[in-house]
Design an enzyme around this catalytic site. Structure first.
Site, PDB file in Angstrom:
ATOM      1  N   LYS A  10      -3.388 -12.318  -9.818  1.00 12.90           N
ATOM      2  CA  LYS A  10      -3.871 -13.093  -8.681  1.00 12.90           C
ATOM      3  C   LYS A  10      -5.357 -12.752  -8.431  1.00 12.90           C
ATOM      4  O   LYS A  10      -5.721 -11.572  -8.429  1.00 12.90           O
ATOM      5  CB  LYS A  10      -3.040 -12.720  -7.447  1.00 12.90           C
ATOM      6  CG  LYS A  10      -3.549 -13.351  -6.183  1.00 12.90           C
ATOM      7  CD  LYS A  10      -2.909 -12.753  -4.942  1.00 12.90           C
ATOM      8  CE  LYS A  10      -3.658 -13.198  -3.722  1.00 12.90           C
ATOM      9  NZ  LYS A  10      -4.243 -12.219  -2.881  1.00 12.90           N
ATOM     10  N   LYS A  38       0.845  -1.207   0.000  1.00  6.93           N
ATOM     11  CA  LYS A  38       0.000   0.000   0.000  1.00  6.93           C
ATOM     12  C   LYS A  38       0.880   1.258   0.000  1.00  6.93           C
ATOM     13  O   LYS A  38       0.618   2.198  -0.744  1.00  6.93           O
ATOM     14  CB  LYS A  38      -0.915  -0.025   1.229  1.00  6.93           C
ATOM     15  CG  LYS A  38      -1.746   1.199   1.427  1.00  6.93           C
ATOM     16  CD  LYS A  38      -3.228   0.905   1.369  1.00  6.93           C
ATOM     17  CE  LYS A  38      -3.994   2.209   1.422  1.00  6.93           C
ATOM     18  NZ  LYS A  38      -5.364   2.102   1.072  1.00  6.93           N
ATOM     19  N   LYS A  79     -10.162  -9.896  -4.072  1.00  2.45           N
ATOM     20  CA  LYS A  79     -11.257  -8.942  -3.989  1.00  2.45           C
ATOM     21  C   LYS A  79     -10.743  -7.544  -4.282  1.00  2.45           C
ATOM     22  O   LYS A  79     -11.439  -6.729  -4.873  1.00  2.45           O
ATOM     23  CB  LYS A  79     -11.900  -8.995  -2.600  1.00  2.45           C
ATOM     24  CG  LYS A  79     -12.791 -10.219  -2.424  1.00  2.45           C
ATOM     25  CD  LYS A  79     -13.114 -10.515  -0.965  1.00  2.45           C
ATOM     26  CE  LYS A  79     -12.412 -11.712  -0.437  1.00  2.45           C
ATOM     27  NZ  LYS A  79     -12.550 -11.997   0.973  1.00  2.45           N
TER      28      LYS A  79
HETATM   29  P1  ADP Z   1      -8.675 -11.661  -0.737  1.00  2.00           P
HETATM   30  O1  ADP Z   1      -7.219 -11.652  -1.104  1.00  2.00           O
HETATM   31  O2  ADP Z   1      -9.541 -11.936  -1.901  1.00  2.00           O
HETATM   32  O3  ADP Z   1      -9.086 -10.446   0.044  1.00  2.00           O
HETATM   33  P2  ADP Z   1      -8.573 -13.101   1.804  1.00  2.00           P
HETATM   34  O4  ADP Z   1      -7.463 -12.171   2.139  1.00  2.00           O
HETATM   35  O5  ADP Z   1      -9.818 -13.026   2.628  1.00  2.00           O
HETATM   36  O6  ADP Z   1      -8.919 -12.904   0.239  1.00  2.00           O
HETATM   37  O7  ADP Z   1      -8.022 -14.594   1.811  1.00  2.00           O
HETATM   38  C1  ADP Z   1      -8.524 -15.693   2.547  1.00  2.00           C
HETATM   39  C2  ADP Z   1      -7.668 -16.913   2.249  1.00  2.00           C
HETATM   40  O8  ADP Z   1      -7.711 -17.220   0.854  1.00  2.00           O
HETATM   41  C3  ADP Z   1      -6.181 -16.752   2.587  1.00  2.00           C
HETATM   42  O9  ADP Z   1      -5.652 -17.989   3.043  1.00  2.00           O
HETATM   43  C4  ADP Z   1      -5.564 -16.398   1.276  1.00  2.00           C
HETATM   44  O10 ADP Z   1      -4.204 -16.740   1.190  1.00  2.00           O
HETATM   45  C5  ADP Z   1      -6.391 -17.256   0.331  1.00  2.00           C
HETATM   46  N1  ADP Z   1      -6.403 -16.668  -1.012  1.00  2.00           N
HETATM   47  C6  ADP Z   1      -6.912 -15.468  -1.350  1.00  2.00           C
HETATM   48  N2  ADP Z   1      -6.754 -15.245  -2.684  1.00  2.00           N
HETATM   49  C7  ADP Z   1      -6.130 -16.357  -3.175  1.00  2.00           C
HETATM   50  C8  ADP Z   1      -5.683 -16.737  -4.486  1.00  2.00           C
HETATM   51  N3  ADP Z   1      -5.876 -15.956  -5.543  1.00  2.00           N
HETATM   52  N4  ADP Z   1      -5.061 -17.932  -4.624  1.00  2.00           N
HETATM   53  C9  ADP Z   1      -4.879 -18.752  -3.541  1.00  2.00           C
HETATM   54  N5  ADP Z   1      -5.275 -18.445  -2.289  1.00  2.00           N
HETATM   55  C10 ADP Z   1      -5.894 -17.268  -2.098  1.00  2.00           C
END
Ligand code: ADP
Ligand code: TRP
Length: 334
Positions: free
Chosen positions: A201, A113, A204
């Site tokens: 990747k 960030k 959200k």
């Molecule tokens: P985001 O990155 O979409 O905000 P979160 O931070 O809530 O999602 O992630 C929740 C779990 O899902 C974590 O263990 C994170 O490492 C995994 N995760 C999120 N995005 C991915 C991705 N693109 N590939 C693999 N694992 C992911």
């Protein structure tokens, strides 16, 4: 001997997507067969960005329902909400005293960030709150409170678990005993970084996700948006550089992967066809789970009950950890 502990958390920030499912939920559920599993909804982590009451509460139910619809059995796995375990916040304060500020400067959520701010010509700390800056400490509290051995996560979380292990090591060293169990991150090489609609990747924050439980029409529309190159239908295509195939292979068995690869290479397969194949395999994988999810979300009283029971059990474990630390450090004693 008691079983080893597997723990992970998901933030209630918008809809759970297939990156979350493959990176965290699926492997966490597989691990729950052998490990004592403790899975939770990280609502205080979401507070850094989610400021709408309705959104927070709906996403919290959404994460709980996603776990259960994906196969979590609340009789076997402890499912709870982070905010129901106030010991988390006491432990977090304890950990602060042992956390090097430099670790926070290097933690990637903050670092990314501030780098972006600088690239945009803004102050490095623009829009950075202390919740984001100290994010790894709260996450370490989540992990250490529950005597965690392994943490199933996507690759983006690896550094946070390593910081957690480091903080725990400092505390154990300081008091000369194994007060806190040292955790290890667990990732699956195939699914540690699932790509999104645009090939980056899936996240959200990039707005490129495929939510897990969408109605079929919407899901199909989204799959049709996956970015591809502009090759004509007749041209032979390379499955290994294609965003559609990158997702397809995470769901298809060897035989189906080989079949689709052959059709890519032969030519005559349009992007619309490839996307239709992906849509169909997603439907096969998630349709029954989606029905369960919709049912749980339509009447949240079952989720309320599961989370209330989870909170009671979670607090028992948590208060033992806090008791151990208070005793070893002289905090709270007369
Ligand atoms: P985001 O990155 O979409 O905000 P979160 O931070 O809530 O999602 O992630 C929740 C779990 O899902 C974590 O263990 C994170 O490492 C995994 N995760 C999120 N995005 C991915 C991705 N693109 N590939 C693999 N694992 C992911
Ligand atoms: N930080 C994780 C994420 O962004 C969510 C999380 C919070 C977590 N506490 C945790 C994951 C403890 C594993 C263990 O996805």
């Amino acid at each position: 001997m008691s079983k080893k502990v597997s723990l992970t958390g998901i933030k209630p920030t918008g809809q759970v997507h297939i990156g979350n499912y493959l990176g965290a939920i699926k492997q966490a559920l597989q691990l729950s067969e052998k490990y004592d599993a403790r899975y939770f909804i990280a609502d205080y982590h979401a507070l850094n960005t989610v400021r709408d009451k309705e959104e927070m509460s709906q996403s919290t139910y959404g994460v709980a329902a996603s776990w259960i619809a994906s196969g979590l059995d609340p009789e076997q796995v402890l499912l709870y909400r982070q905010s129901d375990v106030p010991e988390t916040f006491e432990l977090s304060t304890f950990l602060m005293a042992f956390t090097a500020k430099g670790h926070m400067n290097r933690a990637h959520a903050y670092k990314d960030k501030s780098a972006k701010n600088q690239a945009d010509g803004k102050d490095a700390d623009f829009g950075v709150n202390m919740g984001l800056y100290t994010y790894p400490v709260l996450m370490a509290a989540d992990i250490l409170l529950f005597d965690t051995d392994i943490v199933p996560v996507g690759k983006d979380q690896k550094q946070h678990v390593e910081i957690c292990a480091d903080i725990a090591g400092s505390i154990n060293h300081c008091y000369g005993e194994e007060l806190l169990r040292i955790p290890t991150p667990v990732m699956n090489e195939m699914t540690e970084t699932v790509t999104g609609l645009d090939g980056r990747k899936m996240s959200k924050s990039y707005d490129n996700t495929i939510p897990l439980f969408m109605p079929p029409k919407k899901l199909r529309k989204l799959v049709m948006k996956i970015v591809t190159n502009s090759q004509d239908m007749e041209e032979p295509k390379d499955p290994d550089t294609c965003n559609v195939f990158a997702l397809y292979k995470l769901f298809a068995d060897e035989q189906r992967q080989e079949d689709l690869k052959a059709r890519y290479r032969a030519g005559g397969l349009g992007w619309g066809h490839a996307k239709q194949e992906l849509f169909e395999i997603l439907e096969e994988t998630f349709a029954a789970k989606r029905d369960k999810y919709d049912e749980l979300m339509a009447d949240t009283s079952y989720l309320d009950k599961v989370l209330a029971e989870g909170a009671t059990k979670a607090r028992e474990i948590a208060s033992a950890t806090i008791g151990r630390l208070r005793k070893a450090s002289g905090i709270g004693s007369l």
